[in-house]
Design a protein around this motif. Structure first.
Motif, PDB file in Angstrom:
ATOM      1  N   ARG A 177       0.839  -1.216   0.000  1.00  0.00           N
ATOM      2  CA  ARG A 177       0.000   0.000   0.000  1.00  0.00           C
ATOM      3  C   ARG A 177       0.866   1.255   0.000  1.00  0.00           C
ATOM      4  O   ARG A 177       0.541   2.252  -0.644  1.00  0.00           O
ATOM      5  CB  ARG A 177      -0.941  -0.001   1.212  1.00  0.00           C
ATOM      6  CG  ARG A 177      -2.071  -1.033   1.104  1.00  0.00           C
ATOM      7  CD  ARG A 177      -3.172  -0.770   2.127  1.00  0.00           C
ATOM      8  NE  ARG A 177      -2.717  -0.905   3.496  1.00  0.00           N
ATOM      9  CZ  ARG A 177      -2.715  -2.057   4.196  1.00  0.00           C
ATOM     10  NH1 ARG A 177      -3.160  -3.181   3.638  1.00  0.00           N
ATOM     11  NH2 ARG A 177      -2.292  -2.081   5.435  1.00  0.00           N
ATOM     12  N   GLU A 213      -2.647  -8.193  -2.231  1.00  0.00           N
ATOM     13  CA  GLU A 213      -2.845  -6.778  -1.873  1.00  0.00           C
ATOM     14  C   GLU A 213      -2.700  -5.891  -3.116  1.00  0.00           C
ATOM     15  O   GLU A 213      -3.482  -4.956  -3.315  1.00  0.00           O
ATOM     16  CB  GLU A 213      -1.848  -6.353  -0.793  1.00  0.00           C
ATOM     17  CG  GLU A 213      -2.139  -4.990  -0.182  1.00  0.00           C
ATOM     18  CD  GLU A 213      -3.450  -4.934   0.615  1.00  0.00           C
ATOM     19  OE1 GLU A 213      -3.904  -5.992   1.090  1.00  0.00           O
ATOM     20  OE2 GLU A 213      -4.016  -3.820   0.745  1.00  0.00           O
ATOM     21  N   LEU A 217      -5.458  -3.345  -5.114  1.00  0.00           N
ATOM     22  CA  LEU A 217      -5.190  -1.939  -5.427  1.00  0.00           C
ATOM     23  C   LEU A 217      -5.167  -1.677  -6.928  1.00  0.00           C
ATOM     24  O   LEU A 217      -4.924  -0.558  -7.371  1.00  0.00           O
ATOM     25  CB  LEU A 217      -3.840  -1.521  -4.830  1.00  0.00           C
ATOM     26  CG  LEU A 217      -3.704  -1.612  -3.307  1.00  0.00           C
ATOM     27  CD1 LEU A 217      -2.252  -1.412  -2.892  1.00  0.00           C
ATOM     28  CD2 LEU A 217      -4.600  -0.572  -2.628  1.00  0.00           C
TER      29      LEU A 217
END
Ligand SMILES: [Zn+2]
Length: 409
Positions: A177, A213, A217
């Protein structure tokens, strides 16, 4: 003292900004390129036609368009190449030695800008740079039209596998992130060592977390992998494998089933280490004793490349892994792939055109000569389908409708 010199240099750079920005194409002003041979980027060939460009885009293919602004007849015209794996900021330092990709001195900054210029002049209008936060200001300066260079996609900081120290799955998700927040276009992951030490550096669970992850995104994942790490990355749902030697035929079949891209290398990266041995040997990551073994590694990469070619349906993209010494020589990898790896020359071109664009999820913007796409157009003096060394003779470069190179013939 140094500060004054730097200020003068910055002033010169800022003046350059104005001049280059003024080259931004005027909308509605039409540019017509005449060509006798056009490789369309998808494996097709057009003869005796004209490409019409308006602003940054190709608007139509029309053999009767006039007046002709650039007469490229006698050359081979094709879409600007895409290199899926470079390290654009990686340079040699003032002492001539390998300085890596992370330098932030004025020297390193100008060296990175020079790499971008050399890459564009060599016909590469888009590159994917995998492995330094320093890519980001260079990417943004080029995108603004402030510096000439290829369109850059960057991974920002890579996730470097180091076993348990790489973090818990939650920590790895947070790292991913953080790269997205920093402006990463993709995520780069080191999941294994080298061809000499191919052991996995991330567990299956850690890889699962990283690639999942990133997927959430909307980011692609490029995984540096050898041997067992190839299968693990595929099972983790990652997007693309970088390098790949020591993977089995079954691993490659699984890649086909899961739609995972492969970016193998057939020579340039190793040849460059040998060519610049004195500049690399003894610098971090390059102990003297590895150099005698590099020659032995080249056949391993060649045989893996051939193994990949024999796998039906495997999507093989072009990536040179350009580091210090190979920026601007990226096209040597085409020669290695065709001459030593047995690649079909048309497939080799497509691997750096429409196929690479598709791997970047930019197939509707770049990688083909077709109406609606960015006017990224290059010309070679020679026919790469008959003689792959023609890739060394890039005589015309247009990126986004702006001509950066038009060598006299
Ligand atoms: Zn690399």
């Amino acid at each position: 003292m140094g500060t004054i010199k730097i200020s003068v240099l910055l002033f010169v750079v800022l003046c350059g900004v104005v001049r280059i920005a003024a080259q931004t194409p005027q909308t509605n002003k039409q540019i017509v390129i005449a060509a006798s041979t056009v490789l369309d980027g998808k494996g097709g060939v057009l003869h005796n036609t004209r490409i019409v460009v308006e602003g940054s885009k190709i608007v139509r293919i029309d053999p009767n368009a006039t007046p002709v602004n650039y007469d490229l007849r006698g050359l081979t015209v094709l879409p600007g190449w895409i290199d899926s794996h470079v390290h654009i900021t990686w340079s040699f330092g003032p002492d001539g030695k390998n300085a890596g990709a992370g330098g932030t001195t004025p020297y390193a900054t100008y060296a990175a800008a020079a790499n971008a210029w050399a890459t564009l002049m060599a016909g590469f209008t888009t590159v994917q740079s995998v492995g330094s936060l320093n890519d980001l200001p260079l990417r943004d300066a080029i995108a603004r039209g402030a510096l000439p260079g290829p369109r850059i996609l960057s991974s920002a900081e890579p996730l470097i596998g180091s076993g348990e120290q790489s973090g818990t799955p939650d920590e790895i998700r947070a790292f991913v992130r953080k790269q997205k927040e920093a402006g990463a276009d993709l995520i780069k992951i080191f999941a294994a060592g080298s061809v000499r030490r191919p052991q996995m550096l991330l567990s299956q669970e850690q890889l699962n977390a990283a690639c999942d992850e990133a997927k959430k995104l909307g980011l692609r994942t490029l995984v540096h992998a050898y041997k067992d790490a190839v299968r693990a990355a595929v099972l983790a749902g990652c997007t693309e494998i970088e390098h790949g030697p020591l993977a089995t035929d079954d691993d490659l079949k699984l890649m086909v089933q899961k739609g995972v891209w492969l970016d193998p290398q057939a020579g340039l990266v190793m040849e460059n280490y040998l060519l610049n041995k004195d500049k690399f040997a003894g610098t971090p990551g390059y102990p003297e004793e590895v150099f005698p073994t590099i020659k032995e590694m080249i056949p391993i990469f060649h045989s893996f490349f051939k193994q990949a070619l024999k796998t039906p349906g495997l999507k093989i993209v072009f990536g040179s892994d350009a580091v210090a010494g190979s920026h601007g020589r990226n096209a040597e990898e085409f020669i290695d792939r065709v001459r030593d790896g047995g690649a079909d020359p048309t497939a080799a071109m497509v691997s750096a055109n429409s196929l690479a664009a598709e791997a970047l999820r930019m197939g509707d913007q770049i990688g083909s000569i077709a109406p609606g796409l960015e006017a990224d157009i290059i010309a070679l003096d020679g026919d790469p389908i008959k003689d792959i060394t023609a890739v060394r003779r890039v005589v015309f470069v247009m990126k986004g409708g702006i001509v950066y190179k038009n060598a006299p013939r």
